[in-house]
Scaffold this motif. Structure first.
Motif, short mmCIF file in Angstrom:
data_model
loop_
_atom_site.label_atom_id
_atom_site.label_comp_id
_atom_site.label_asym_id
_atom_site.label_seq_id
_atom_site.Cartn_x
_atom_site.Cartn_y
_atom_site.Cartn_z
N PHE A 66 38.77 44.00 53.99
CA PHE A 66 37.77 44.52 53.07
C PHE A 66 38.16 44.32 51.60
O PHE A 66 39.33 44.26 51.25
CB PHE A 66 37.56 46.02 53.33
N LEU A 67 37.17 44.24 50.75
CA LEU A 67 37.40 44.17 49.31
C LEU A 67 38.02 45.48 48.86
O LEU A 67 37.63 46.55 49.35
CB LEU A 67 36.05 43.99 48.59
N HIS A 68 38.97 45.40 47.93
CA HIS A 68 39.61 46.62 47.44
C HIS A 68 40.26 46.40 46.08
O HIS A 68 40.36 45.27 45.60
CB HIS A 68 40.66 47.14 48.43
N ARG A 69 40.65 47.50 45.47
CA ARG A 69 41.40 47.49 44.20
C ARG A 69 42.58 48.42 44.38
O ARG A 69 42.43 49.53 44.88
CB ARG A 69 40.53 48.00 43.05
N HIS A 70 43.75 47.97 43.96
CA HIS A 70 44.95 48.81 44.00
C HIS A 70 44.86 49.81 42.86
O HIS A 70 44.70 49.44 41.70
CB HIS A 70 46.22 47.95 43.83
N ARG A 71 44.98 51.09 43.17
CA ARG A 71 44.96 52.14 42.14
C ARG A 71 46.37 52.60 41.79
O ARG A 71 46.57 53.31 40.83
CB ARG A 71 44.13 53.33 42.63
N ALA A 72 47.33 52.20 42.61
CA ALA A 72 48.75 52.53 42.38
C ALA A 72 49.50 51.22 42.19
O ALA A 72 49.11 50.18 42.73
CB ALA A 72 49.32 53.29 43.57
N ARG B 103 47.61 35.62 52.25
CA ARG B 103 46.64 34.99 51.36
C ARG B 103 45.88 36.05 50.58
O ARG B 103 45.45 37.06 51.14
CB ARG B 103 45.67 34.12 52.16
N ILE B 104 45.70 35.77 49.28
CA ILE B 104 44.96 36.65 48.38
C ILE B 104 43.71 35.90 47.95
O ILE B 104 43.79 34.74 47.53
CB ILE B 104 45.79 37.02 47.13
N TYR B 105 42.55 36.58 48.04
CA TYR B 105 41.27 35.99 47.66
C TYR B 105 40.65 36.78 46.52
O TYR B 105 40.63 38.01 46.55
CB TYR B 105 40.31 36.00 48.85
N ALA B 106 40.13 36.07 45.51
CA ALA B 106 39.44 36.71 44.40
C ALA B 106 38.16 37.38 44.90
O ALA B 106 37.71 37.13 46.03
CB ALA B 106 39.11 35.67 43.33
N HIS C 47 39.96 42.35 44.94
CA HIS C 47 40.31 41.21 45.78
C HIS C 47 40.25 41.59 47.25
O HIS C 47 40.04 42.74 47.60
CB HIS C 47 41.70 40.70 45.42
N THR C 48 40.46 40.61 48.08
CA THR C 48 40.68 40.81 49.50
C THR C 48 41.94 40.03 49.86
O THR C 48 42.43 39.25 49.05
CB THR C 48 39.46 40.40 50.35
N GLU C 49 42.47 40.27 51.01
CA GLU C 49 43.68 39.57 51.44
C GLU C 49 43.69 39.43 52.94
O GLU C 49 42.87 40.04 53.63
CB GLU C 49 44.93 40.28 50.93
N GLY C 50 44.57 38.60 53.43
CA GLY C 50 44.64 38.39 54.86
C GLY C 50 45.78 37.47 55.23
O GLY C 50 46.66 37.19 54.42
N GLY C 51 45.73 37.00 56.46
CA GLY C 51 46.79 36.16 56.99
C GLY C 51 46.42 34.70 56.98
O GLY C 51 45.25 34.34 57.04
N GLY C 52 47.45 33.86 56.91
CA GLY C 52 47.27 32.42 57.01
C GLY C 52 47.01 32.02 58.45
O GLY C 52 46.65 32.85 59.30
#
Length: 153
Positions: A53-59, A71-74, A98-103
């Motif tokens: 899921f799309l998210h933003r790090h708050r910490a 992998r990091i996606y814009a 961003h979103t992220e996941g595995g290769g």
């Protein structure tokens, strides 16, 4: 007085991975939670080719890729970074959405978070970037309780 906890090998193949209801593409295991200091440590196992899921790090968030490729996606879905095993990165609080996941072979990533306003670690966003939820210290601590407060258990 010795206040150091005994060390344990962190072997991704021996971690008891857990799923979060309603979320796909990954499993997790909590390593430590310190509500007084506002810190969490956890591992995420991303499925091959996954995007969460799309998210933003708050910490503030430190991460180390333990296995595979992370992998990091814009926000627009474009691949932003492909981090191999051994890579280390720091994401400051309130960074880019961003979103992220595995290769191709997935990924195992260790995360350590520090602080966050009102205990919030991540904002969870829908596809339009609107906030639909949050994950904070209280939720991670509750997941750690369900895990039996044993790292990797």
């Amino acid at each position: 007085m010795n206040t150091l906890a005994p060390s344990r090998a962190l072997n991704a193949d021996r971690i008891n991975w857990r799923a979060l209801p309603d979320f796909t593409g990954f499993t997790y295991s909590i390593m430590a939670v310190d509500r007084e200091r506002g810190t969490t440590d956890f591992c995420v196992h991303y499925e091959p080719g996954s995007r969460i899921f799309l998210h933003r790090h708050r910490a503030d968030t430190l991460m180390v890729v333990m296995a595979g490729e992370h992998r990091i996606y814009a926000e627009d879905g474009q691949l932003q970074d492909a981090r191999p095993a051994g890579a280390y990165a720091f994401t400051p609080a309130d960074g880019d959405i961003h979103t992220e996941g595995g290769g191709d072979a997935g990924a195992v990533v260790f995360y350590s978070t520090r602080g966050g306003p009102d205990g919030v670690i991540f904002d969870i966003l829908d596809d339009s970037g609107a906030q639909v939820g949050a994950l904070g210290m209280a939720e991670v601590d509750a997941l750690f309780d369900l895990q039996g407060r044993v790292a990797g258990a």
